[in-house]
Structure formats: C-alpha cells, structure tokens
Scaffold this motif. Sequence first.
Motif, PDB file in Angstrom:
ATOM      1  N   VAL A   1     -40.032  17.629 -26.513  1.00 12.04           N
ATOM      2  CA  VAL A   1     -39.389  17.890 -25.226  1.00 12.04           C
ATOM      3  C   VAL A   1     -39.398  19.389 -24.947  1.00 12.04           C
ATOM      4  O   VAL A   1     -39.513  20.206 -25.864  1.00 12.04           O
TER       5      VAL A   1
ATOM      6  N   THR B   1     -33.972  21.177 -23.372  1.00 19.38           N
ATOM      7  CA  THR B   1     -33.673  19.765 -23.119  1.00 19.38           C
ATOM      8  C   THR B   1     -32.608  19.249 -24.085  1.00 19.38           C
ATOM      9  O   THR B   1     -31.730  18.475 -23.705  1.00 19.38           O
TER      10      THR B   1
ATOM     11  N   ASP C   1     -38.394  20.313 -29.965  1.00 21.34           N
ATOM     12  CA  ASP C   1     -39.013  21.140 -28.931  1.00 21.34           C
ATOM     13  C   ASP C   1     -40.000  22.104 -29.585  1.00 21.34           C
ATOM     14  O   ASP C   1     -40.111  22.164 -30.813  1.00 21.34           O
TER      15      ASP C   1
END
Length: 240
Positions: free
Chosen positions: A200, A204, A167
Amino acid sequence: MDKTIATPAEAVADIGDNATVMIGGFGGSGAPIELIHALIDRFVKTGSPRNLTVVNNNAGNGHVGLAAMIEVGMVGKLICSFPRSADPRVFTQKYLAGDIALELVPQGTLAERIRAGGAGIPAFYTPTSYGTELANGKPTAEFDGRPYVQERWLKADFALVKAHLGDRLGNLTYNKAARNFGPLMCTAARHAIVQVSQLVPPGTIDPEHVVTPGIFVSRVVEVTNPAQEELLNRAGATYP
C-alpha cells in the motif's frame, strides 16, 4: 527509501553459504512460503546457499516450506523448539542420518533469545531448563533463592518473514496469529526480507497500527494470495 523488490527471487538473491536465517511462522501460520521456495529454487539451480543455520519454531511439515529446504540439503543446523510437528518425516530422517544438527530451545526461551538479539542484550537468565540436559554447559546463578540458567541472544544475517500489509518504506502489519515470531525476527536480523500480501502507499497504514516499523526492514516484496503450508501438504504437494 523505497524498499520494494519486484520478485521473491530477487529479494533472496544475496543469501549466501553458511548464513544464519531466521524464518517466521508458527507451524504454517505466517510461514513465508514464496520466499522460502525462491531460495530453494536458487539452490537447486546453483548449489547455493548451503550449510545454512535456520532459526524457526519447528522443523517443517510435509515436503514444502522449511521441510523442503531441509529435504534438498540446504540446512546444516536447525535451532527450534518443536522438531516433532504433525509430519516431521523429512527432518527426522535427516537428523537420524546425521545430516543435520539440532539445537533444541524451549519455546519461550527461543522467543526471548530472538528478542534479546534485537534489543542488544547479549545474555539473560531464565529458570526454564534448569536441571535438564538443555542446561548442560551453561552458566547458572541463583536469584532470590531460585536457580536460573543463562541464555545467549540469537541474531541472524537474514530473516524471512510474512506480513499482511506493507508499504514501500517497510512498515508492516500482520494477520492475527501469523504475526508470531515475525516482529522479533525483523529486529534481530541484519537484513529482514518480508513478503506482504498487499503493498500500500505510504501513509495508508495508521501509525498506531504499525507493528514493525520500516527501520527494521530491508526489503519488501508483494505476494498476493500467498500459499498456505497446510493446504499444500493436504494436497500432497512436494518440491520440486
């Protein structure tokens, strides 16, 4: 803090001459091919970075990835545990010509030296290599009647790592065996640069599934469908 970078070239742009660079991978598994080749592209165009000290499990295969770095002359010293891989011709030729230095480290010791660097442990003792040439010049001691060799930590200016999910905060997961040295190298480098197969949104990734927390990561770049070293070599790929 958003740690995402648009391209591999931008992600490795500040790696300079004489830097120590850890590169993840066990053979081709987990090798960050796109980051490596972005660095090679810069060297071919500008002549920098040069005289790198590279820490990796092996010495590269064929003519891509780490082998390509060695072939174009970027690497002055290699610290590894397995220089005789499936197709080590590039390293072998450079080593026999005196163009590259080698520090050979047993594989478990290599992993522990990297882990020690990330944990702030300057030295530790291991029985591995006692009585061999690899122990020459190193302090030894006896514990509980068994001889041990002192080994120093390994740290780096940069680490190039391949992960699976990431991320924008730098939290990472890995794909099975591709994990290998990646998490350790992220902790032992001043700047960990990571290519992820999928970027992501934060939240997530289940916190229980995060392998490398974002605090250990400096930059993340998304590389969908990353190249696999073995497949490139099987196809006869070379660089450039």
